[in-house]
Design an enzyme around this catalytic site. Structure first.
Site, PDB file in Angstrom:
ATOM      1  N   GLU A  74       0.925  -1.270   0.173  1.00  0.00           N
ATOM      2  CA  GLU A  74      -0.113   0.070   0.090  1.00  0.00           C
ATOM      3  C   GLU A  74       0.819   1.008   0.095  1.00  0.00           C
ATOM      4  OE1 GLU A  74      -0.751  -2.739   1.661  1.00  0.00           O
ATOM      5  OE2 GLU A  74      -2.727  -3.224   0.695  1.00  0.00           O
ATOM      6  N   HIS A 141     -12.209  -5.617   8.157  1.00  0.00           N
ATOM      7  CA  HIS A 141     -12.746  -5.364   6.919  1.00  0.00           C
ATOM      8  C   HIS A 141     -14.309  -4.410   7.077  1.00  0.00           C
ATOM      9  CE1 HIS A 141     -10.489  -8.790   6.219  1.00  0.00           C
ATOM     10  NE2 HIS A 141     -10.549  -8.428   4.696  1.00  0.00           N
TER      11      HIS A 141
HETATM   12  C1  LIG Z   1      -1.643  -5.313   3.614  1.00  0.00           C
HETATM   13  C2  LIG Z   1      -2.765  -5.963   2.908  1.00  0.00           C
HETATM   14  N1  LIG Z   1      -3.151  -5.387   1.817  1.00  0.00           N
HETATM   15  C3  LIG Z   1      -4.094  -6.083   1.089  1.00  0.00           C
HETATM   16  C4  LIG Z   1      -4.855  -7.320   1.816  1.00  0.00           C
HETATM   17  C5  LIG Z   1      -6.049  -7.971   0.808  1.00  0.00           C
HETATM   18  N2  LIG Z   1      -5.661  -9.406   0.663  1.00  0.00           N
HETATM   19  C6  LIG Z   1      -5.794 -10.291   1.408  1.00  0.00           C
HETATM   20  S1  LIG Z   1      -5.151 -11.642   1.067  1.00  0.00           S
HETATM   21  C7  LIG Z   1      -4.633 -11.179  -0.380  1.00  0.00           C
HETATM   22  C8  LIG Z   1      -3.995 -11.917  -1.505  1.00  0.00           C
HETATM   23  C9  LIG Z   1      -2.814 -12.645  -0.804  1.00  0.00           C
HETATM   24  O1  LIG Z   1      -2.113 -13.441  -1.294  1.00  0.00           O
HETATM   25  P1  LIG Z   1      -0.754 -14.225  -0.938  1.00  0.00           P
HETATM   26  O2  LIG Z   1      -0.080 -13.565   0.196  1.00  0.00           O
HETATM   27  O3  LIG Z   1      -0.316 -14.798  -2.228  1.00  0.00           O
HETATM   28  O4  LIG Z   1      -1.495 -15.367  -0.378  1.00  0.00           O
HETATM   29  P2  LIG Z   1      -2.398 -16.632  -0.847  1.00  0.00           P
HETATM   30  O5  LIG Z   1      -3.866 -16.013  -0.768  1.00  0.00           O
HETATM   31  O6  LIG Z   1      -1.764 -16.687  -2.176  1.00  0.00           O
HETATM   32  O7  LIG Z   1      -2.219 -17.661  -0.075  1.00  0.00           O
HETATM   33  C10 LIG Z   1      -5.018  -9.723  -0.316  1.00  0.00           C
HETATM   34  C11 LIG Z   1      -4.472  -8.811  -1.397  1.00  0.00           C
HETATM   35  C12 LIG Z   1      -4.328  -7.664   2.860  1.00  0.00           C
HETATM   36  N3  LIG Z   1      -4.996  -8.572   3.538  1.00  0.00           N
HETATM   37  N4  LIG Z   1      -3.337  -6.963   3.473  1.00  0.00           N
END
Ligand SMILES: Cc1ncc(C[n+]2csc(CCOP(=O)(O)OP(=O)(O)O)c2C)c(N)n1
Ligand SMILES: Cc1ncc(C[n+]2csc(CCOP(=O)(O)OP(=O)(O)O)c2C)c(N)n1
Ligand SMILES: [Mg+2]
Ligand SMILES: [Mg+2]
Lengths: 338, 430, 338, 430
Positions: A74, A141
């Site tokens: 972010e 959220h």
């Molecule tokens: C700081 C932050 N920004 C955005 C999000 C929204 N978000 C939740 S999970 C996710 C994707 C996560 O991807 P990854 O870390 O690769 O984990 P995966 O779901 O693939 O296991 C996002 C963008 C968040 N939780 N925290």
């Protein structure tokens, strides 16, 4: 001049029904069509169209150069948006949930908001995304982050309550030469619908809207709580209590004139917001009313807000946490008979 | 409408590229470190800083080859004679201006503290000097030389420190905390370290949308690069192949903290591997290495190939700011690096080459001093701002700035006519 | 029970003169001596003793294991402090300047402050460091970040105005089982001095302090502005206006009782703070007074605060920006004759 | 007081250590990548994700060797037969529990969404299974299996999703957002990705002060590791040699974003080089590799030698959460990885070894289903919380918790008697 007109008056002829979400989409789309310097940047906003689908289809139409998926970072998103704005672009950065704005806090407050004051560099960017509770999103959220930015000179804060305002304000936010935080209430996304002008119109930033004229007391509020106030007003009307509802729409800069005007009219005021109480916007407005209309007050200023806790997840807990219709009705009756 | 299908391979620093990407950065590399990072230095200083804790006291000591002779200057592959001399002049101006600032401070004419780039003038000046005319830069506190090179005057910096009305920020901020998006393309730093990195990536992104590939130069300390936002910014630049040119000033200290307590890796340039971008190690006290490495990174940026990480090894030769005597630094460390002074060595190099004579030097220094004197007088005589202006300028009001794309209106993608359709997809929270 | 006693009454016998800075040092040192679970973590706090020398000499006495220099990484500092606190330690984390707290904002607000509510994990840690202006530190070395945390349920906020309170409150903060943000006003560090108890004493969190009893109007304030209020009170006293000064000391949780009590006593109130106005603490207090003592007010609540701008660097600008003695005197006179 | 002088060499991953530190991690390495990072995989899948932009539409496609056969399981060097079987049971429980959650969701018995770790059960379970009894862990949303392995029950997780009063958070939070610092030593995640990393480093730091070297295991996605706080946390752990055991789950997507738009480096394990700590690449669908790599990292942590970065390559086999059909994922990608299912392959491995018969499997699955049924019934029948409890528990009030060091009172340094002396040093702002 203030803009105390009812919603109806604002809306031009060419209209169609749109949800709050669709209205934002329209506003953003139209601005991107009109102005090639406008672009979107954020997480999962491209092929996926965003967690709430605000930019659904945008990448197909505007191309991946103008609808940019970023890493989960972010501070980089805000920093990059700011950098691009220095070259004359108008970036619209999405936070997947507004709760994550804390991850870019320093970049927003210290880099972006202070740039015009410190070194004369305007930062015409928009930070937008879903805020607010009532959807059982839990502590991360559901947050309402407005006060951190209302308390930050140099950034404007907008929080529309209706589809028309959402469309008109996203357009104004994009056209503004200052950074604007645009808070979309996710509870409203697909729950409310109204006639929204098709044509190009904008709602000015900094102007409150008289949502409902009334005689006996004023409820000053914004975002999802406008609708709670409306419900309460309808109930109270049956008891002969006519409530005036002022929808602030813009939280920074506040429309002091509109606030003063409604207080001078009804002499009694309830401040209603979904954000938590201590340090919430109601305090600021209470102080403004004291400054502007102390002698007009016929009763104490009443605050109705969420509890001073994180936003709990479980429905009965969240219900208890949020301001409730019955709270508004009860307090309105009490204040009416003060 | 006939749809022409375009396939964009997403950038990924995969197997096709050689170990450390940038072929340009590699060409000159006589030596690489254990991870294949080019190391242009003509000397690899060997020492380590230790924490020594007696029963009653804790301090730092240094061990290593501390009386090694200073290395020579590496021949530049890009600068001509005139450029060498011009660069030399900037470095002298940089140092002398900072001496003037120190004097102003001692005469209590400065508001707050003063920061110095002593020993780092090559790193500030030669890098800025390698930029193209349209390129952008964002200095940190020690890069006052870069500001001079890019068109600001000593008086601007003096007035910043003196909080004068005529300073670039009109007294709103001090030190190097100013900028100019109109002419000199300098982005103002903020105190919080690292926040500039994504910003400079964003400048490159914005310009690219307007059809322009810029090099966006900034510096970060070996301490400052520990901030999360630095990482986010570099990573973003790497993913989008943006024109970030990042110089990590590995000057061995971050305020009072030795680099050993900042990072567990010896060469910060190694981080380039993890970002998937080219990295290079240079001697930050060698103006030619700084110029050449930056030059290649700038070229790479202009070609739209992406960012470069340059680790400049050098030493902060004063305390953190003027109040700090740097008593925590082992004395031998200053001695070791004093022998490697970037101006002395560059000067000797120029004289050995017969590009500079003692007489020319004297003339040049006299000119520089004259310039500084004039600027100091100007700065001293200029007024303080009027109090009420504190209330002005928080917002960009009507008429205050015209926002328009600097490099031309972005082209619209030629895509289907597409109208906005309603979205009905499933979402997370309802 | 509230604690409306003058400063003198609080101080035990065994005393010596100490500056505000030395008082904090003493409190921290004593707690580290008494409780081996207390440790310090931050940037340049070890061999160097901290940018303001609050931990000067600590590493020599307590060793590098308990006085830990970190990389420049505020989110890591707070995160690591929180992690250590989960094992039963009591970390005291220093921000070199409070302005940098924005770099750890998410970690503080979402990880630390919500942990007890969400999953029952107490976080007995202290975040401390220099805040406030008046030293020509410019926009990034002068900030007052209190409201972001007053508005965050789950973290307490303390802002002492005197050496005795600084010492007593740092001790209470360390002993508290909750996260506490301890704001040290850097203008006061070496400017004020008083008798401070040597012995082990603590000042309770959550209790305001009657700094000066008065009859005619109340100034509710905290931190450096207590001293501005005191100066004003002395001037006004010569004109026969007796000002009561309430030093809040703790900003979260606020001492509502003390606030109410002083308003009920003098019926007129000035809210004074160095932080910027919109969304500042004065608003919250105005709302509280409305709720608790509306009928006791004989005049509008007056806010005196800094301007809604970043903190400017140049002395004439910063002077204009900050609340001034003459503002306080003028407003007090005006309110007195309301 | 006689002062014994102790010299602490500050940790630095300098020349003395071999390319990629951890000798333990290396012993087993048959193969290293181009930067010397051990790669334990028995298959290096070859494919790339492309963004394809037609005139009217943008989507992702994949190219590569997509019909390569699934690799075998790598023999574990640390697990015995019973452990294999126990681990297998956890993985089955993990998957079946998530199927039960999906059913509960479809019956509208869940509040909000549901997250799955489908295809990642080996990565969650085998790593948690490799911890010592006192070690700490902090799961992410996909590591529900780890919670089961470490002593939580399916009902706990179900009640979290159903927002029941009896859930570990009493309905205050949902999903995996809970913890236990008393018995199971699980730190609750928050949604913001990466914030756990410095926290787990801090747990290790706190324990070390109490004389205990803990392994602190956590996971982060290939997306989540892009956050600045991840970097800050890993770097801090590396500098202070804290017992962080970090598994990067490189599952190729972060929500809808392919890793290609997340990072420009092919192997995230390469970032270990820049941190100055050991890194290793494993096949995250191979339970034995996950166990062994974690085991070695845990041992390293227990020896106080510092953190380890394990990159587990695998694939997220469902959408981001239950609402997400993952239409953006090229179909062949799911097919490719379905053949590499971690449970099927582990099961076949056990059967090939004759450690598991079809009959035993049936019995085990029946037991697991019974357990899940019982837990589901329990969860379904348990009450929702009472509204007014929303107001409780923001602060730790008197009597609510006793704070004391978990592993014993830290020893006081034996140092000079030293009294606090007044400080008079120069400071920055006066
Ligand atoms: C700081 C932050 N920004 C955005 C999000 C929204 N978000 C939740 S999970 C996710 C994707 C996560 O991807 P990854 O870390 O690769 O984990 P995966 O779901 O693939 O296991 C996002 C963008 C968040 N939780 N925290
Ligand atoms: C985010 C942040 N934290 C702390 C500081 C305080 N601070 C200013 S400079 C400095 C040391 C910087 O060291 P380095 O980056 O190595 O630069 P150098 O001074 O060595 O050139 C610190 C800790 C800051 N400016 N920003
Ligand atoms: Mg440094
Ligand atoms: Mg992922």
């Amino acid at each position: 001049m203030i803009d105390l007109v009812t919603r109806q008056n604002l809306i031009p002829k060419n209209m169609a029904q749109a949800t709050y979400l669709e209205a934002i989409r329209q506003g953003l789309w139209e601005e991107m069509e009109q102005d090639p310097t406008v672009f979107c940047i954020g997480e999962d906003i491209g092929v996926y169209g965003g967690a709430f689908k605000v930019t659904d289809g945008f990448i197909h139409h505007f191309g991946p150069q103008r609808v940019i998926d970023t890493p989960i970072a972010e501070s980089a998103i805000v920093g990059a948006a700011f950098g691009a704005s220095l070259t004359g672009m108008r970036p619209v950065a999405e936070f997947q949930f507004m709760d994550f704005i804390g991850c870019a806090f320093n970049q927003i407050v210290n880099m972006v908001a202070k740039s015009h004051y410190r070194w004369g560099a305007p930062a015409p960017l928009v930070l937008r995304g879903p805020a607010g509770g009532g959807v059982h999103g839990g502590p991360f959220h559901s947050q309402n982050p407005e006060m951190h930015f209302v308390h930050t000179p140099g950034i404007k804060v907008v929080a529309p309550a209706t589809p028309s305002d959402a469309k008109g304000l996203i357009k104004s936010a994009i056209r503004d030469n200052n950074p604007v935080l645009f808070l979309e209430h996710k509870f409203l996304y697909r729950r409310i619908k109204e006639e929204v002008p098709d044509s190009d119109y904008a709602v000015p930033i900094g102007k409150a809207r008289l949502h409902r004229p009334g005689r006996d007391l004023s409820i000053i509020t914004y975002a999802a709580m406008v609708h709670a106030a409306q419900e309460a007003a309808e109930l109270l009307s049956k008891e002969g209590i006519e409530v005036e509802i002022l929808d602030l729409r813009t939280l920074s800069p506040l429309d002091r004139e509109a606030i003063t005007q409604t207080v001078k009219k009804t002499n009694k005021v309830i401040l209603l917001h979904e954000d938590t109480k201590t340090g919430g916007l109601a305090g600021e407005i209470a102080a403004i009313i004291n400054e502007e209309a102390f002698d007009d007050l016929d009763g104490p200023i009443v605050r109705i807000t969420a509890l001073d806790t994180p936003v709990p997840f479980s429905p009965p807990l969240e219900h208890f946490f949020l301001p409730k219709l019955e709270d508004v009705v009860r307090e309105a009756r009490r204040l009416h008979s003060y | 409408m006939a749809a022409k299908t375009k396939i964009n391979k997403i950038s990924r620093n995969g197997s096709k590229r050689s170990a450390n990407g940038g072929s340009a950065a590699k060409a000159n590399a006589l030596r690489v470190n254990q991870y294949g990072i080019p190391d242009w230095r003509l000397e690899q200083p060997e020492f380590e800083v230790f924490e020594v804790a007696s029963g009653t006291e804790v301090h730092y000591e240094i061990k290593g080859k501390l009386n090694a002779p200073a290395p020579p200057i590496r021949e530049s592959r890009y600068m001509n004679r005139e450029q060498h001399l011009e660069l030399y002049r900037w470095m002298v101006l940089n140092r002398r201006m900072e001496q003037a600032l120190e004097n102003l401070y001692k005469q209590s004419k400065v508001v707050g503290g003063v920061y110095f780039g002593l020993g780092q003038e090559a790193c500030s000046c030669a890098s800025a000097f390698a930029l193209g005319p349209d390129d952008w830069f964002a200095p940190m506190i020690r890069n006052q030389g870069a500001q001079l090179v890019r068109g600001f005057h000593a008086r601007d910096i003096m007035m910043q420190y003196m909080a004068k009305s005529g300073s670039p920020t009109h007294g709103k901020d001090g030190t190097s905390h100013y900028g100019d998006i109109e002419k000199r393309h300098m982005v103002s730093p903020i105190s919080m370290l690292g926040d500039l990195l994504p910003v400079m990536a964003g400048v490159s992104l914005g310009a690219r949308m307007q059809g322009k590939e810029l090099a966006c130069l900034t510096w970060i300390g070996d301490g400052g690069q520990s901030t999360g936002v630095s990482y986010e910014g570099i990573n973003f630049a790497a993913v989008r192949k943006l024109g970030l040119v990042l110089i990590i000033e590995s000057n061995l200290w971050a305020y009072s903290t030795p680099t050993e307590y900042q990072v567990a890796v010896k060469d910060l340039a190694n981080r380039a591997i993890g970002y998937g971008m080219p990295g290079v190690i240079i001697d930050g006290t060698d103006a030619c290495q700084v110029y050449d490495a930056t030059y290649e990174a700038v070229e790479r940026a202009h070609r739209g190939e992406g960012p470069t990480l340059i680790e400049a090894k050098l030493m902060r030769m004063k305390g953190h700011a003027i109040h700090d005597a740097a008593a925590y630094v082992p004395k031998e460390m200053h001695e070791f690096w004093r022998k490697r002074d970037c101006i002395d060595r560059f000067e000797k190099y120029l004289m050995d080459k017969k590009w500079l004579t003692p007489g020319q030097k004297e003339t040049m220094v006299a000119e520089v001093e004259k310039e500084i004197d004039a600027d100091r007088a100007f700065a001293e005589n200029s007024p303080m701002p009027e109090g009420h202006t504190a209330a002005e300028g928080v917002y960009c009001e009507a008429g205050c700035h015209v926002i328009k794309p600097k490099y031309g209106m972005p082209k619209r993608a030629k895509r289907g006519e597409g109208k906005l359709k309603q979205t009905e997809a499933a979402i997370h929270f309802k």
